[in-house]
Design a protein around this motif. Sequence first.
Motif, PDB file in Angstrom:
ATOM      1  N   LEU A 132     -15.798 -17.734  21.473  1.00  0.00           N
ATOM      2  CA  LEU A 132     -16.485 -18.866  20.701  1.00  0.00           C
ATOM      3  C   LEU A 132     -16.994 -20.131  21.658  1.00  0.00           C
ATOM      4  O   LEU A 132     -16.546 -20.003  22.565  1.00  0.00           O
ATOM      5  CB  LEU A 132     -15.068 -19.617  19.951  1.00  0.00           C
ATOM      6  N   ALA A 133     -17.881 -20.695  20.974  1.00  0.00           N
ATOM      7  CA  ALA A 133     -18.436 -21.862  21.748  1.00  0.00           C
ATOM      8  C   ALA A 133     -17.425 -23.093  21.572  1.00  0.00           C
ATOM      9  O   ALA A 133     -16.420 -22.989  20.828  1.00  0.00           O
ATOM     10  CB  ALA A 133     -19.906 -22.440  20.987  1.00  0.00           C
ATOM     11  N   GLN A 134     -17.347 -24.140  22.574  1.00  0.00           N
ATOM     12  CA  GLN A 134     -16.223 -24.887  22.455  1.00  0.00           C
ATOM     13  C   GLN A 134     -16.308 -25.576  21.204  1.00  0.00           C
ATOM     14  O   GLN A 134     -15.089 -25.794  20.788  1.00  0.00           O
ATOM     15  CB  GLN A 134     -16.510 -26.212  23.688  1.00  0.00           C
ATOM     16  N   ASN A 135     -17.253 -26.140  20.595  1.00  0.00           N
ATOM     17  CA  ASN A 135     -17.173 -26.785  19.234  1.00  0.00           C
ATOM     18  C   ASN A 135     -16.711 -25.875  18.320  1.00  0.00           C
ATOM     19  O   ASN A 135     -15.878 -26.392  17.338  1.00  0.00           O
ATOM     20  CB  ASN A 135     -18.784 -27.219  19.058  1.00  0.00           C
ATOM     21  N   MET A 174      -1.591 -34.498  21.492  1.00  0.00           N
ATOM     22  CA  MET A 174      -1.552 -32.867  22.547  1.00  0.00           C
ATOM     23  C   MET A 174      -0.314 -32.255  22.730  1.00  0.00           C
ATOM     24  O   MET A 174      -0.624 -30.986  22.638  1.00  0.00           O
ATOM     25  CB  MET A 174      -2.105 -33.487  23.769  1.00  0.00           C
ATOM     26  N   GLN A 175       0.690 -32.668  22.650  1.00  0.00           N
ATOM     27  CA  GLN A 175       1.854 -31.758  22.491  1.00  0.00           C
ATOM     28  C   GLN A 175       1.930 -31.061  21.242  1.00  0.00           C
ATOM     29  O   GLN A 175       2.194 -29.750  21.472  1.00  0.00           O
ATOM     30  CB  GLN A 175       3.283 -32.754  22.623  1.00  0.00           C
ATOM     31  N   ASP A 176       1.638 -31.520  20.128  1.00  0.00           N
ATOM     32  CA  ASP A 176       1.806 -31.116  18.966  1.00  0.00           C
ATOM     33  C   ASP A 176       0.566 -29.944  18.956  1.00  0.00           C
ATOM     34  O   ASP A 176       0.742 -28.889  17.973  1.00  0.00           O
ATOM     35  CB  ASP A 176       1.674 -31.982  17.647  1.00  0.00           C
ATOM     36  N   ALA A 177      -0.620 -30.387  19.448  1.00  0.00           N
ATOM     37  CA  ALA A 177      -1.699 -29.309  19.357  1.00  0.00           C
ATOM     38  C   ALA A 177      -1.569 -28.020  20.216  1.00  0.00           C
ATOM     39  O   ALA A 177      -2.211 -26.821  19.944  1.00  0.00           O
ATOM     40  CB  ALA A 177      -3.068 -29.982  19.900  1.00  0.00           C
ATOM     41  N   GLN A 178      -0.686 -28.214  21.254  1.00  0.00           N
ATOM     42  CA  GLN A 178      -0.488 -27.004  22.245  1.00  0.00           C
ATOM     43  C   GLN A 178      -0.301 -25.750  21.680  1.00  0.00           C
ATOM     44  O   GLN A 178      -0.887 -24.665  22.089  1.00  0.00           O
ATOM     45  CB  GLN A 178       0.371 -27.409  23.386  1.00  0.00           C
ATOM     46  N   SER A 214     -11.085 -29.635  23.363  1.00  0.00           N
ATOM     47  CA  SER A 214     -11.739 -30.599  24.066  1.00  0.00           C
ATOM     48  C   SER A 214     -11.510 -32.211  23.599  1.00  0.00           C
ATOM     49  O   SER A 214     -10.821 -32.378  22.681  1.00  0.00           O
ATOM     50  CB  SER A 214     -13.336 -30.512  23.852  1.00  0.00           C
ATOM     51  N   GLU A 215     -11.773 -33.076  24.520  1.00  0.00           N
ATOM     52  CA  GLU A 215     -11.549 -34.400  24.118  1.00  0.00           C
ATOM     53  C   GLU A 215     -12.457 -34.776  23.000  1.00  0.00           C
ATOM     54  O   GLU A 215     -12.059 -35.594  22.042  1.00  0.00           O
ATOM     55  CB  GLU A 215     -12.097 -35.271  25.354  1.00  0.00           C
ATOM     56  N   ASP A 239     -12.877 -25.908  18.901  1.00  0.00           N
ATOM     57  CA  ASP A 239     -12.386 -27.064  18.550  1.00  0.00           C
ATOM     58  C   ASP A 239     -11.998 -27.272  16.646  1.00  0.00           C
ATOM     59  O   ASP A 239     -11.219 -27.829  16.406  1.00  0.00           O
ATOM     60  CB  ASP A 239     -13.004 -28.232  18.852  1.00  0.00           C
ATOM     61  N   THR A 240     -13.162 -26.474  16.242  1.00  0.00           N
ATOM     62  CA  THR A 240     -13.269 -26.471  14.753  1.00  0.00           C
ATOM     63  C   THR A 240     -11.797 -25.676  14.382  1.00  0.00           C
ATOM     64  O   THR A 240     -11.384 -25.867  13.323  1.00  0.00           O
ATOM     65  CB  THR A 240     -14.164 -26.086  14.200  1.00  0.00           C
ATOM     66  N   ALA A 241     -11.589 -24.524  14.670  1.00  0.00           N
ATOM     67  CA  ALA A 241     -10.548 -23.606  14.915  1.00  0.00           C
ATOM     68  C   ALA A 241      -9.112 -24.492  14.904  1.00  0.00           C
ATOM     69  O   ALA A 241      -8.293 -24.187  14.063  1.00  0.00           O
ATOM     70  CB  ALA A 241     -10.485 -22.470  15.706  1.00  0.00           C
ATOM     71  N   ILE A 242      -8.957 -25.221  16.005  1.00  0.00           N
ATOM     72  CA  ILE A 242      -7.878 -25.921  16.227  1.00  0.00           C
ATOM     73  C   ILE A 242      -7.681 -27.110  15.200  1.00  0.00           C
ATOM     74  O   ILE A 242      -6.632 -27.195  14.690  1.00  0.00           O
ATOM     75  CB  ILE A 242      -7.915 -26.746  17.605  1.00  0.00           C
TER      76      ILE A 242
END
Length: 101
Positions: free
Chosen positions: A91-94, A73-77, A10-11, A97-100
Amino acid sequence: MSDSQDLSFSEQGASLLKGIETLRLSPYDDQSGNEITEYCKGATIGYGHLILESEWDTYSGGITKEQADALFMQDAQPIVSGVNRLLTVVLAQNEFDTAIS
């Protein structure tokens, strides 16, 4: 996990991680934090993008914030794809995001 959950970073999650990683628009040595003008192992730019030797000519003169955002964003994909592939629980969105991060 069912295929019905395929989350994106997420943003809000991206903004949080960008706040941890300092934005640097000129190449720097990740080990020392010093700006560099020649390639070295650990050359980095943007929000922690490790510059490959083959990419040095592309990034040696620096980048814009927009380019740094795109690199981020390219590196995160691949991480987003990997976490989605390996999830065995919903998982919930938050949480995602924490896992990422």
